[in-house]
Enzyme design. Sequence first.
Site, PDB file in Angstrom:
ATOM      1  N   GLU A   1      23.145  57.792   7.922  1.00 32.95           N
ATOM      2  CA  GLU A   1      24.591  57.919   8.037  1.00 32.95           C
ATOM      3  C   GLU A   1      24.994  59.246   8.675  1.00 32.95           C
ATOM      4  O   GLU A   1      25.955  59.319   9.450  1.00 32.95           O
ATOM      5  CB  GLU A   1      25.224  57.785   6.643  1.00 32.95           C
ATOM      6  CG  GLU A   1      25.096  56.402   6.026  1.00 32.95           C
ATOM      7  CD  GLU A   1      23.699  56.079   5.517  1.00 32.95           C
ATOM      8  OE1 GLU A   1      23.420  54.900   5.257  1.00 32.95           O
ATOM      9  OE2 GLU A   1      22.868  57.020   5.377  1.00 32.95           O
TER      10      GLU A   1
ATOM     11  N   GLU B   1      15.863  65.102   6.383  1.00 36.65           N
ATOM     12  CA  GLU B   1      16.264  65.735   7.651  1.00 36.65           C
ATOM     13  C   GLU B   1      17.524  65.078   8.237  1.00 36.65           C
ATOM     14  O   GLU B   1      17.685  64.975   9.457  1.00 36.65           O
ATOM     15  CB  GLU B   1      15.120  65.737   8.660  1.00 36.65           C
ATOM     16  CG  GLU B   1      13.969  66.637   8.220  1.00 36.65           C
ATOM     17  CD  GLU B   1      12.894  66.782   9.260  1.00 36.65           C
ATOM     18  OE1 GLU B   1      13.224  66.877  10.458  1.00 36.65           O
ATOM     19  OE2 GLU B   1      11.704  66.810   8.874  1.00 36.65           O
TER      20      GLU B   1
ATOM     21  N   PHE C   1      10.299  74.276   4.007  1.00 38.84           N
ATOM     22  CA  PHE C   1      11.646  74.418   4.558  1.00 38.84           C
ATOM     23  C   PHE C   1      12.622  74.123   3.434  1.00 38.84           C
ATOM     24  O   PHE C   1      12.730  72.975   2.983  1.00 38.84           O
ATOM     25  CB  PHE C   1      11.805  73.427   5.710  1.00 38.84           C
ATOM     26  CG  PHE C   1      13.082  73.522   6.502  1.00 38.84           C
ATOM     27  CD1 PHE C   1      13.233  74.481   7.496  1.00 38.84           C
ATOM     28  CD2 PHE C   1      14.115  72.616   6.283  1.00 38.84           C
ATOM     29  CE1 PHE C   1      14.400  74.539   8.254  1.00 38.84           C
ATOM     30  CE2 PHE C   1      15.272  72.664   7.042  1.00 38.84           C
ATOM     31  CZ  PHE C   1      15.417  73.633   8.025  1.00 38.84           C
ATOM     32  N   ALA C   2      13.326  75.141   2.952  1.00 42.55           N
ATOM     33  CA  ALA C   2      14.177  75.000   1.764  1.00 42.55           C
ATOM     34  C   ALA C   2      15.649  75.044   2.159  1.00 42.55           C
ATOM     35  O   ALA C   2      16.274  76.108   2.168  1.00 42.55           O
ATOM     36  CB  ALA C   2      13.851  76.082   0.747  1.00 42.55           C
TER      37      ALA C   2
ATOM     38  N   SER D   1      23.184  66.177   2.509  1.00 43.00           N
ATOM     39  CA  SER D   1      23.627  65.792   3.847  1.00 43.00           C
ATOM     40  C   SER D   1      24.585  66.810   4.443  1.00 43.00           C
ATOM     41  O   SER D   1      24.591  67.053   5.645  1.00 43.00           O
ATOM     42  CB  SER D   1      24.294  64.415   3.796  1.00 43.00           C
ATOM     43  OG  SER D   1      23.364  63.426   3.383  1.00 43.00           O
TER      44      SER D   1
ATOM     45  N   HIS E   1       2.404  38.933   5.982  1.00 41.46           N
ATOM     46  CA  HIS E   1       1.100  39.009   5.309  1.00 41.46           C
ATOM     47  C   HIS E   1       1.123  38.309   3.955  1.00 41.46           C
ATOM     48  O   HIS E   1       0.069  37.903   3.456  1.00 41.46           O
ATOM     49  CB  HIS E   1       0.674  40.461   5.115  1.00 41.46           C
ATOM     50  CG  HIS E   1      -0.007  41.071   6.292  1.00 41.46           C
ATOM     51  ND1 HIS E   1       0.677  41.454   7.425  1.00 41.46           N
ATOM     52  CD2 HIS E   1      -1.311  41.373   6.514  1.00 41.46           C
ATOM     53  CE1 HIS E   1      -0.183  41.980   8.293  1.00 41.46           C
ATOM     54  NE2 HIS E   1      -1.391  41.939   7.768  1.00 41.46           N
TER      55      HIS E   1
END
Length: 395
Positions: free
Chosen positions: A378, A374, A115-116, A124, A349
């Site tokens: 923000e 994706e 997916f380009a 964003s 841990h």
Amino acid sequence: MPAFSLEPVRTAWGAQLRALAADRLRPLAEKGEPGHVNRPLVAELGRLGLLARLFTSGAVDLCLMRESLAYGCTEAETALALQGLGAHPVHAHGTPAQRERWLPRVADGTAVAAFALSEPGAGSDAAALSLRAQPGEGPDRAAHEGPAASLDAEPDGPARWRLTGEKCWISNAPEADFYTVFARTTPGAGARGVTAFLVPADRPGLTGTPLDMLSPHPIGSLDFDAVPVTADDVLGEADRGFRVAMNTLNLFRPSVGAFAVGMAQAALDATLDHTARRNAFDGTLRDLQTVAHRVAEMALRTEAARLMVYAAATAYDERTPDVPRRAAMAKLLATETAQYVVDAAVQLHGARALRRGHLLEHLYREVRAPRIYEGASEVQRGIIAKELYASLEDR
């Protein structure tokens, strides 16, 4: 899985997927070379029928697949998710010829999709894409670029556009077999002037460069030097590609949340086991109130994130109008939650969790990226606010 959100048959399927991830997919993942497509792993996902389910299942089942696989093998989860992300636009918006050529190969694991969308100056702000789709046939590239640009790679018929520019931060690049590419066909039109194209990787003028990233799968940049595309390569309609991108992200954003929930649950379970057995201060770690309360908080946040993820997925499957808001909320809450839970697990841990090869060392590296890709956290907050105020105006 909580019985009130998933039916028993889905709960059982999730358990089967966890077992498959541990027994059949994890060994293949461990043999893969970081930064490269693990084609044997992709092929095994195809043999198991999981890739085919990307095109026959709804958002709830997609989330269940991603959560369950992430619990036992994050590499397998990511391989499946990237096949879906790259190929969903073909499944949802492609022509019969496009679907017939590519979807069976994606489903059986013999073709790798990508997916380009992102660019160096448009991550964003996806509507700010600058990859240009210039009209006109242009020169016959195959005639002068040597054997790498063979006539077989040229599109059928004369090029209607030539793609020129760059994509960046593209998962599976430069090793994918085809790309869903978003380019500007109408200058100055913002989101309304973007078109989605299906571009095979062997098109003349298309080259890629791997990027050295904190990721087990390849991420790279793509350079488009007058790459020819025709009307037959368009996904959906010309100048309506932004809708293709957003529809795809509305489906996959909740499932990114499911990926995060799977990692959070794995970290939580490891922490429960460790704190119940680790001796400290004349007892076990679980006997310390500060530890017990931290574990309770980890469980609380993980369950809340899971509920929001499946609520968003159900909204998508039922085609409710609030899908963008719910999808953004699910991705935001789940990815931020997973970051908190994994970090808390590492803290409880101690140094052992930082040793290379430890589950939590692996999850600590894996959990950071989903808060960015994706749509960064923000961006999700911006979508949520926009949708809220839009609903207020509609009253």
